[in-house]
Design an enzyme around this catalytic site. Structure first.
Site, PDB file in Angstrom:
ATOM      1  CB  ALA A 216      -0.229  19.775  -7.594  1.00  0.00           C
TER       2      ALA A 216
ATOM      3  CG  ASN B 127       0.668   2.935 -13.754  1.00  0.00           C
ATOM      4  OD1 ASN B 127       0.174   3.655 -14.617  1.00  0.00           O
ATOM      5  ND2 ASN B 127      -0.063   2.064 -13.056  1.00  0.00           N
TER       6      ASN B 127
ATOM      7  CE1 TYR C 253      -4.204  11.978 -10.860  1.00  0.00           C
ATOM      8  CE2 TYR C 253      -5.143  13.412 -12.554  1.00  0.00           C
ATOM      9  CZ  TYR C 253      -4.508  12.234 -12.194  1.00  0.00           C
ATOM     10  OH  TYR C 253      -4.167  11.319 -13.160  1.00  0.00           O
TER      11      TYR C 253
ATOM     12  CG  ASP D 168      -1.840   1.230   1.219  1.00  0.00           C
ATOM     13  OD1 ASP D 168      -1.641   2.129   0.371  1.00  0.00           O
ATOM     14  OD2 ASP D 168      -2.762   1.274   2.058  1.00  0.00           O
TER      15      ASP D 168
ATOM     16  CE  LYS E  84      -0.177  11.474 -11.730  1.00  0.00           C
ATOM     17  NZ  LYS E  84       0.178  10.092 -12.031  1.00  0.00           N
TER      18      LYS E  84
HETATM   19  N1  LIG Z   1      -7.039   7.011 -16.630  1.00  0.00           N
HETATM   20  C1  LIG Z   1      -6.643   8.166 -17.111  1.00  0.00           C
HETATM   21  O1  LIG Z   1      -7.382   8.858 -17.845  1.00  0.00           O
HETATM   22  C2  LIG Z   1      -5.253   8.687 -16.809  1.00  0.00           C
HETATM   23  C3  LIG Z   1      -4.784   9.775 -17.552  1.00  0.00           C
HETATM   24  C4  LIG Z   1      -3.508  10.270 -17.284  1.00  0.00           C
HETATM   25  C5  LIG Z   1      -2.713   9.676 -16.321  1.00  0.00           C
HETATM   26  N2  LIG Z   1      -3.199   8.621 -15.610  1.00  0.00           N
HETATM   27  C6  LIG Z   1      -2.298   8.056 -14.595  1.00  0.00           C
HETATM   28  O2  LIG Z   1      -2.091   6.687 -14.886  1.00  0.00           O
HETATM   29  C7  LIG Z   1      -1.860   5.958 -13.689  1.00  0.00           C
HETATM   30  C8  LIG Z   1      -2.779   4.748 -13.642  1.00  0.00           C
HETATM   31  O3  LIG Z   1      -4.113   5.192 -13.686  1.00  0.00           O
HETATM   32  P1  LIG Z   1      -5.321   4.243 -14.101  1.00  0.00           P
HETATM   33  O4  LIG Z   1      -6.346   5.118 -14.725  1.00  0.00           O
HETATM   34  O5  LIG Z   1      -4.810   3.068 -14.851  1.00  0.00           O
HETATM   35  O6  LIG Z   1      -5.884   3.839 -12.642  1.00  0.00           O
HETATM   36  P2  LIG Z   1      -6.530   2.462 -12.076  1.00  0.00           P
HETATM   37  O7  LIG Z   1      -7.169   1.675 -13.169  1.00  0.00           O
HETATM   38  O8  LIG Z   1      -7.351   2.875 -10.915  1.00  0.00           O
HETATM   39  O9  LIG Z   1      -5.271   1.702 -11.524  1.00  0.00           O
HETATM   40  C9  LIG Z   1      -4.554   2.256 -10.456  1.00  0.00           C
HETATM   41  C10 LIG Z   1      -3.503   1.279 -10.024  1.00  0.00           C
HETATM   42  O10 LIG Z   1      -2.705   1.913  -9.017  1.00  0.00           O
HETATM   43  C11 LIG Z   1      -2.745   1.115  -7.831  1.00  0.00           C
HETATM   44  N3  LIG Z   1      -2.776   1.992  -6.662  1.00  0.00           N
HETATM   45  C12 LIG Z   1      -3.451   3.150  -6.499  1.00  0.00           C
HETATM   46  N4  LIG Z   1      -3.222   3.654  -5.282  1.00  0.00           N
HETATM   47  C13 LIG Z   1      -2.388   2.775  -4.657  1.00  0.00           C
HETATM   48  C14 LIG Z   1      -1.787   2.720  -3.379  1.00  0.00           C
HETATM   49  N5  LIG Z   1      -2.006   3.651  -2.447  1.00  0.00           N
HETATM   50  N6  LIG Z   1      -1.002   1.661  -3.084  1.00  0.00           N
HETATM   51  C15 LIG Z   1      -0.780   0.694  -3.978  1.00  0.00           C
HETATM   52  N7  LIG Z   1      -1.320   0.677  -5.209  1.00  0.00           N
HETATM   53  C16 LIG Z   1      -2.107   1.716  -5.538  1.00  0.00           C
HETATM   54  C17 LIG Z   1      -4.001   0.260  -7.928  1.00  0.00           C
HETATM   55  O11 LIG Z   1      -3.781  -0.942  -7.194  1.00  0.00           O
HETATM   56  P3  LIG Z   1      -4.971  -1.815  -6.497  1.00  0.00           P
HETATM   57  O12 LIG Z   1      -6.212  -1.577  -7.312  1.00  0.00           O
HETATM   58  O13 LIG Z   1      -4.469  -3.218  -6.566  1.00  0.00           O
HETATM   59  O14 LIG Z   1      -5.089  -1.304  -5.130  1.00  0.00           O
HETATM   60  C18 LIG Z   1      -4.098   0.004  -9.415  1.00  0.00           C
HETATM   61  O15 LIG Z   1      -3.295  -1.080  -9.791  1.00  0.00           O
HETATM   62  C19 LIG Z   1      -2.074   6.942 -12.525  1.00  0.00           C
HETATM   63  O16 LIG Z   1      -0.829   7.434 -12.087  1.00  0.00           O
HETATM   64  C20 LIG Z   1      -2.873   8.056 -13.175  1.00  0.00           C
HETATM   65  O17 LIG Z   1      -2.666   9.292 -12.538  1.00  0.00           O
HETATM   66  C21 LIG Z   1      -4.441   8.107 -15.838  1.00  0.00           C
END
Ligand SMILES: NC(=O)c1ccc[n+]([C@@H]2O[C@H](COP(=O)([O-])OP(=O)(O)OC[C@H]3O[C@@H](n4cnc5c(N)ncnc54)[C@H](OP(=O)(O)O)[C@@H]3O)[C@@H](O)[C@H]2O)c1
Length: 254
Positions: free
Chosen positions: A166, A99, A164, A76, A168
């Site tokens: 900030a 990520n 958020y 975590d 990124k």
């Molecule tokens: N989706 C978008 O539109 C978008 C756009 C730009 C950038 N991003 C960036 O891309 C990255 C991934 O986003 P996503 O959309 O793929 O999100 P997601 O589907 O919610 O996946 C998030 C992942 O991060 C893990 N996670 C989150 N908080 C955690 C914590 N405190 N400890 C351990 N694991 C944690 C989750 O693990 P568990 O579920 O196993 O807990 C999950 O594997 C993020 O950094 C986000 O800011 C996303």
């Protein structure tokens, strides 16, 4: 017919990461899951990080069914001590993908201090601790890669996203500073800054609406982000470091 990204995506099959080990944080879902599959397809052994063991097992099974190798490393990242322990559990890795993270949107006045701290612990501090712990061994070997997940939200202002956004922007800043620190000794550090991506985290209607504001008029599939990360950590991008690559359908270009 409008392209959706699914038709456009062609799987990279170049096995240019054979013999490499990659730690992908947040690999149990969304973009991280797609990156884990991509790097495994390129031949890397993948350390699948996350909290949800059930979804981690599914990702590992998917990799193994395709002939790849992976194992689960839970932590975590809201807890700094867990980030430090994760670096120990991972051991020596050639590739680190920072990520893991989550977003919070709403009125700034409504964001309580605990959630603010958790946002920065998970999205920013964990990447800092992991990179600080894992990069020196790469430097000693004179090679290695770090790839960070920034966002177009770190470049433009999104209403309700002050905190958020900030986090990124911090990932983009880390990318440049770590390139300055580590690249003279052979370790390349880059970032991708995605636009809206269809993942479990994102509200589908919001993602679709944001996608319409891009030059390509749509949101991305997670695999379209993973393709770029797969390139950035491979020898095919050997002269790129300190770069934040916009993968946002042109949203920040105009
Ligand atoms: N989706 C978008 O539109 C978008 C756009 C730009 C950038 N991003 C960036 O891309 C990255 C991934 O986003 P996503 O959309 O793929 O999100 P997601 O589907 O919610 O996946 C998030 C992942 O991060 C893990 N996670 C989150 N908080 C955690 C914590 N405190 N400890 C351990 N694991 C944690 C989750 O693990 P568990 O579920 O196993 O807990 C999950 O594997 C993020 O950094 C986000 O800011 C996303």
């Amino acid at each position: 017919m409008h392209a959706t990204g699914l038709e456009l995506h062609t799987e990279t099959t170049v096995r240019d990461l054979e013999g490499k080990t990659a730690l992908v944080t947040g690999a149990t879902s969304g973009i991280g899951r797609a990156i884990a599959l991509q790097l495994a397809a390129q031949g890397a052994t993948v350390l699948v990080h996350g909290r949800d063991a059930g979804r981690a097992v599914q990702v590992i099974e998917e990799i193994e069914l395709s002939g790849g190798h992976a194992r689960f490393v839970p932590a975590d990242l809201g807890d700094p001590a867990a980030g430090i322990q994760l670096a120990k559990d991972a051991g020596e890795v050639d590739i680190l993908i920072n990520n893991a993270g989550f977003s919070w949107f709403g009125a700034s006045a409504d964001l309580d201090p605990e959630t603010f701290d958790r946002l920065f612990a998970s999205n920013v501090q964990a990447a800092f601790l992991l990179t600080g712990a894992l990069a020196p061994a790469k430097v000693a070997r004179g090679e290695g890669n770090v790839s960070n997940l920034s966002s177009m939200a770190g470049i433009i202002g999104l209403a309700g996203g002050a905190a958020y956004d900030a986090t990124k922007a911090a990932m983009s800043s880390f990318t440049q500073a770590w390139a300055a620190e580590y690249s003279p000794r052979g370790v390349r550090v880059n970032a991708v800054a995605p636009g809206p991506v269809y993942t479990g985290a994102a509200d589908r209607a919001n993602t679709e609406a944001l996608g319409k504001t891009t030059l390509l008029g749509r949101a991305a599939q997670a695999s379209e982000i993973a393709e770029v990360v797969g390139f950035l950590v491979s020898p095919r991008s050997s002269y790129i470091t300190g770069a934040v690559i916009a993968v946002d359908g042109g949203r920040t270009a105009v």
